[in-house]
Design a protein around this motif. Structure first.
Motif, PDB file in Angstrom:
ATOM      1  N   MET A   1       0.829  -1.210   0.000  1.00 22.76           N
ATOM      2  CA  MET A   1       0.000   0.000   0.000  1.00 22.76           C
ATOM      3  C   MET A   1       0.862   1.259   0.000  1.00 22.76           C
ATOM      4  SD  MET A   1      -2.826   1.290   2.790  1.00 22.76           S
ATOM      5  CE  MET A   1      -4.133   0.264   2.150  1.00 22.76           C
ATOM      6  N   TRP A   2       1.871   1.306   0.900  1.00 18.22           N
ATOM      7  CA  TRP A   2       2.729   2.487   0.997  1.00 18.22           C
ATOM      8  C   TRP A   2       4.142   2.103   0.624  1.00 18.22           C
ATOM      9  CZ3 TRP A   2       0.244   2.744   6.366  1.00 18.22           C
ATOM     10  CH2 TRP A   2      -1.015   3.373   6.294  1.00 18.22           C
ATOM     11  N   THR A   3       4.659   2.746  -0.409  1.00 18.28           N
ATOM     12  CA  THR A   3       6.011   2.512  -0.858  1.00 18.28           C
ATOM     13  C   THR A   3       6.643   3.851  -1.226  1.00 18.28           C
ATOM     14  OG1 THR A   3       5.319   2.218  -3.168  1.00 18.28           O
ATOM     15  CG2 THR A   3       5.413   0.235  -1.793  1.00 18.28           C
ATOM     16  N   GLY A   4       7.942   3.815  -1.520  1.00 20.78           N
ATOM     17  CA  GLY A   4       8.623   5.008  -1.982  1.00 20.78           C
ATOM     18  C   GLY A   4       9.148   5.860  -0.846  1.00 20.78           C
ATOM     19  N   VAL A   5       9.385   7.123  -1.150  1.00 23.04           N
ATOM     20  CA  VAL A   5       9.895   8.078  -0.171  1.00 23.04           C
ATOM     21  C   VAL A   5       8.725   8.811   0.470  1.00 23.04           C
ATOM     22  CG1 VAL A   5      11.279  10.157   0.167  1.00 23.04           C
ATOM     23  CG2 VAL A   5      12.067   8.377  -1.408  1.00 23.04           C
ATOM     24  N   ILE A   6       8.585   8.648   1.777  1.00 21.04           N
ATOM     25  CA  ILE A   6       7.506   9.304   2.512  1.00 21.04           C
ATOM     26  C   ILE A   6       8.143  10.169   3.595  1.00 21.04           C
ATOM     27  CG2 ILE A   6       5.374   9.013   3.805  1.00 21.04           C
ATOM     28  CD1 ILE A   6       5.026   6.296   2.547  1.00 21.04           C
ATOM     29  N   PRO A   7       8.219  11.473   3.388  1.00 22.31           N
ATOM     30  CA  PRO A   7       8.859  12.350   4.361  1.00 22.31           C
ATOM     31  C   PRO A   7       8.095  12.412   5.686  1.00 22.31           C
ATOM     32  CG  PRO A   7       8.669  13.426   2.223  1.00 22.31           C
ATOM     33  CD  PRO A   7       7.832  12.193   2.160  1.00 22.31           C
ATOM     34  N   ALA A   8       8.853  12.359   6.772  1.00 23.77           N
ATOM     35  CA  ALA A   8       8.319  12.719   8.083  1.00 23.77           C
ATOM     36  C   ALA A   8       8.575  14.217   8.230  1.00 23.77           C
ATOM     37  CB  ALA A   8       9.007  11.930   9.181  1.00 23.77           C
TER      38      ALA A   8
ATOM     39  N   LYS B   1       7.421   0.670   9.925  1.00 25.33           N
ATOM     40  CA  LYS B   1       8.550   1.599   9.872  1.00 25.33           C
ATOM     41  C   LYS B   1       9.636   0.964  10.727  1.00 25.33           C
ATOM     42  CE  LYS B   1      10.171   6.250  11.035  1.00 25.33           C
ATOM     43  NZ  LYS B   1       9.842   7.540  11.701  1.00 25.33           N
ATOM     44  N   GLU B   2      10.636   0.399  10.075  1.00 29.26           N
ATOM     45  CA  GLU B   2      11.639  -0.411  10.738  1.00 29.26           C
ATOM     46  C   GLU B   2      12.792   0.480  11.182  1.00 29.26           C
ATOM     47  OE1 GLU B   2      13.258  -2.580  12.714  1.00 29.26           O
ATOM     48  OE2 GLU B   2      14.804  -2.360  11.177  1.00 29.26           O
ATOM     49  N   SER B   3      12.882   0.707  12.493  1.00 29.74           N
ATOM     50  CA  SER B   3      13.895   1.607  13.047  1.00 29.74           C
ATOM     51  C   SER B   3      14.628   0.955  14.211  1.00 29.74           C
ATOM     52  CB  SER B   3      13.241   2.923  13.496  1.00 29.74           C
ATOM     53  OG  SER B   3      12.643   3.590  12.421  1.00 29.74           O
ATOM     54  N   SER B   4      14.857  -0.340  14.109  1.00 30.81           N
ATOM     55  CA  SER B   4      15.544  -1.052  15.190  1.00 30.81           C
ATOM     56  C   SER B   4      17.025  -0.736  15.231  1.00 30.81           C
ATOM     57  CB  SER B   4      15.367  -2.563  15.028  1.00 30.81           C
ATOM     58  OG  SER B   4      16.104  -3.030  13.907  1.00 30.81           O
ATOM     59  N   ASP B   5      17.555  -0.126  14.162  1.00 30.32           N
ATOM     60  CA  ASP B   5      18.975   0.186  14.015  1.00 30.32           C
ATOM     61  C   ASP B   5      19.813  -1.068  13.775  1.00 30.32           C
ATOM     62  OD1 ASP B   5      20.757   2.330  13.731  1.00 30.32           O
ATOM     63  OD2 ASP B   5      21.634   1.970  15.699  1.00 30.32           O
TER      64      ASP B   5
ATOM     65  N   VAL C   1       7.638  -3.032   4.237  1.00 29.42           N
ATOM     66  CA  VAL C   1       8.693  -2.684   5.182  1.00 29.42           C
ATOM     67  C   VAL C   1       9.400  -1.436   4.674  1.00 29.42           C
ATOM     68  CG1 VAL C   1      10.781  -3.445   6.367  1.00 29.42           C
ATOM     69  CG2 VAL C   1       8.990  -5.103   5.811  1.00 29.42           C
ATOM     70  N   LEU C   2       9.323  -0.374   5.462  1.00 27.76           N
ATOM     71  CA  LEU C   2       9.969   0.889   5.116  1.00 27.76           C
ATOM     72  C   LEU C   2      11.043   1.180   6.147  1.00 27.76           C
ATOM     73  CD1 LEU C   2       6.642   1.173   4.536  1.00 27.76           C
ATOM     74  CD2 LEU C   2       7.426   3.335   3.562  1.00 27.76           C
ATOM     75  N   THR C   3      12.215   1.581   5.694  1.00 25.86           N
ATOM     76  CA  THR C   3      13.255   1.941   6.635  1.00 25.86           C
ATOM     77  C   THR C   3      12.941   3.295   7.255  1.00 25.86           C
ATOM     78  OG1 THR C   3      15.625   2.311   6.945  1.00 25.86           O
ATOM     79  CG2 THR C   3      14.690   3.009   4.842  1.00 25.86           C
ATOM     80  N   GLY C   4      13.220   3.416   8.553  1.00 26.58           N
ATOM     81  CA  GLY C   4      12.986   4.672   9.240  1.00 26.58           C
ATOM     82  C   GLY C   4      14.264   5.301   9.762  1.00 26.58           C
ATOM     83  N   VAL C   5      15.420   4.779   9.329  1.00 22.45           N
ATOM     84  CA  VAL C   5      16.713   5.286   9.778  1.00 22.45           C
ATOM     85  C   VAL C   5      17.438   5.849   8.567  1.00 22.45           C
ATOM     86  CG1 VAL C   5      18.877   4.735  10.951  1.00 22.45           C
ATOM     87  CG2 VAL C   5      16.779   3.518  11.579  1.00 22.45           C
TER      88      VAL C   5
ATOM     89  N   ALA D   1      18.608  -2.075  -0.218  1.00 25.28           N
ATOM     90  CA  ALA D   1      19.353  -3.125  -0.911  1.00 25.28           C
ATOM     91  C   ALA D   1      18.893  -4.519  -0.517  1.00 25.28           C
ATOM     92  CB  ALA D   1      20.848  -2.973  -0.635  1.00 25.28           C
ATOM     93  N   VAL D   2      18.351  -4.669   0.711  1.00 20.01           N
ATOM     94  CA  VAL D   2      17.931  -6.003   1.146  1.00 20.01           C
ATOM     95  C   VAL D   2      16.420  -6.182   1.121  1.00 20.01           C
ATOM     96  CG1 VAL D   2      20.007  -6.386   2.520  1.00 20.01           C
ATOM     97  CG2 VAL D   2      17.987  -5.368   3.614  1.00 20.01           C
ATOM     98  N   GLY D   3      15.706  -5.237   0.506  1.00 19.93           N
ATOM     99  CA  GLY D   3      14.295  -5.498   0.262  1.00 19.93           C
ATOM    100  C   GLY D   3      13.293  -4.526   0.817  1.00 19.93           C
ATOM    101  N   ALA D   4      13.705  -3.499   1.559  1.00 24.59           N
ATOM    102  CA  ALA D   4      12.732  -2.500   2.002  1.00 24.59           C
ATOM    103  C   ALA D   4      12.090  -1.843   0.788  1.00 24.59           C
ATOM    104  CB  ALA D   4      13.404  -1.441   2.876  1.00 24.59           C
ATOM    105  N   CYS D   5      10.799  -1.582   0.884  1.00 26.57           N
ATOM    106  CA  CYS D   5      10.078  -1.026  -0.268  1.00 26.57           C
ATOM    107  C   CYS D   5       9.873   0.477  -0.144  1.00 26.57           C
ATOM    108  CB  CYS D   5       8.725  -1.713  -0.427  1.00 26.57           C
ATOM    109  SG  CYS D   5       7.557  -1.359   0.917  1.00 26.57           S
ATOM    110  N   GLY D   6      10.379   1.075   0.938  1.00 25.26           N
ATOM    111  CA  GLY D   6      10.178   2.507   1.104  1.00 25.26           C
ATOM    112  C   GLY D   6      11.096   3.071   2.160  1.00 25.26           C
ATOM    113  N   TRP D   7      11.045   4.397   2.265  1.00 24.99           N
ATOM    114  CA  TRP D   7      11.946   5.137   3.149  1.00 24.99           C
ATOM    115  C   TRP D   7      11.149   6.262   3.799  1.00 24.99           C
ATOM    116  CZ3 TRP D   7      16.931   7.784   0.761  1.00 24.99           C
ATOM    117  CH2 TRP D   7      17.655   8.447   1.764  1.00 24.99           C
ATOM    118  N   VAL D   8      10.908   6.130   5.111  1.00 20.12           N
ATOM    119  CA  VAL D   8      10.341   7.234   5.888  1.00 20.12           C
ATOM    120  C   VAL D   8      11.514   8.122   6.267  1.00 20.12           C
ATOM    121  CG1 VAL D   8       9.078   7.915   7.952  1.00 20.12           C
ATOM    122  CG2 VAL D   8       8.435   5.821   6.726  1.00 20.12           C
ATOM    123  N   ALA D   9      11.636   9.253   5.595  1.00 15.16           N
ATOM    124  CA  ALA D   9      12.876  10.015   5.594  1.00 15.16           C
ATOM    125  C   ALA D   9      12.768  11.300   6.391  1.00 15.16           C
ATOM    126  CB  ALA D   9      13.278  10.323   4.147  1.00 15.16           C
TER     127      ALA D   9
END
Length: 298
Positions: free
Chosen positions: A1-8, A160-164, A182-186, A195-203
């Motif tokens: 549903m949610w992919t790409g760059v999503i700014p915080a 929003k995966e931010s476990s570091d 799965v979107l990276t939050g870091v 590179a390992v499969g996240a579909c988005g970036w909460v930036a």
């Protein structure tokens, strides 16, 4: 549903402390012009907790006005489940596309309490939910086991995966496949996570440098890793500013220098001063001076 760059996105204030709607509209619009894929407002590590619930709804509505039909998510990060559910209900009535939910920012819930809290907020808002898993900031780890327990509820759609720990992205995908987006939050793990499969970036630094952020994401998705890595290496000193107690002040200073925005923050925060300000300003100015032309069709 949610992919790409999503700014915080950051919240903008006038000198008297009131919401600066005009500047928010301008800055949110720059994110859309750069090709970002949605907006998340009132971040939990940003200034969302310093806003009343009514102010948060006002920020949500300002973002909706410029989002061009793209999703706008409300952050729900309240000390009490009752208050979190109330905000979720208000956001739903205001037309939010979804919720980004922190299970417990003050009390460190155990796994059963974490599940119960997330379910309660999802039910109250009855909207799609991005679970914000950040054990570093909140000491509550939404583990793959918890994600699996929640998977039967279709309202939980993203993490929003931010476990570091970059291994966590792979662990989620190995265990749950494509059940969650799965979107990276870091910020300074974005290349690695994509590179390992996240579909988005909460930036975060996207607020000041939207074009470069979008370029990295699009190049990664096109398999143009070397080009993405070149931008990412340039970007890293800036991205490190997001992983800081002073991330709000850092980002707002970067916005002031890069896009001519304001630095006003809400107390107890204060704008950067002294040596810390000089260090951040030097990083931002050096990055601006070394900005490269972005690849075509990024």
């Amino acid at each position: 549903m949610w992919t790409g760059v999503i700014p915080a996105v950051t919240t903008k204030f006038n000198a008297d402390g009131s919401l600066d709607h005009a500047e928010m509209e301008r800055c949110f619009g720059l994110q859309m012009e750069a090709g970002c894929d949605g907006l998340i407002v009132c971040g939990s590590l940003g200034e969302g907790p310093m806003l009343s619930q009514d102010e948060r709804i006002a920020v949500l509505q300002r973002a909706q006005a410029v989002a061009q039909g793209k999703p706008v998510l409300m952050t729900v990060s309240e000390a009490g489940t009752r208050e979190a559910c109330a905000l979720a209900e208000k956001a739903a009535k205001a037309g939010a596309s979804g919720l980004m939910v922190v299970p417990s920012p003050i009390y460190h819930t155990d796994p059963a309490e974490t599940v119960e809290t997330l379910r309660a907020v999802a039910q109250a808002g009855d909207l799609p939910v991005m679970i914000y898993s950040n054990r570093v900031a909140y000491r509550v780890d939404v583990t793959p086991e918890i994600m699996e327990e929640l998977a039967a509820d279709s309202r939980f759609v993203a993490i929003k995966e931010s476990s570091d720990d970059i291994r966590r992205t792979t662990e989620i995908i190995n265990r749950l496949g494509d059940r969650y987006a799965v979107l990276t939050g870091v910020d300074n793990l974005a290349f690695e996570a994509l590179a390992v499969g996240a579909c988005g970036w909460v930036a975060g630094l996207v607020c000041a440098f939207p074009d470069e952020t979008v370029a990295i994401y699009r190049l990664m998705k096109a398999g143009r890793y070397d080009e993405a890595l070149a931008i990412y290496r340039w970007f890293r000193p800036l991205l490190d500013l997001d992983v800081s107690t002073y991330l709000v002040q850092n980002i707002k200073l970067a916005e002031a220098l890069a896009i001519g925005s304001t630095e006003t923050v809400r107390a107890p925060r204060r704008p950067l001063t002294g040596q810390r300000r000089a260090e951040v300003e030097a990083i931002v100015r050096a990055a601006i001076a070394a900005r490269a032309t972005l690849p075509a069709a990024a």
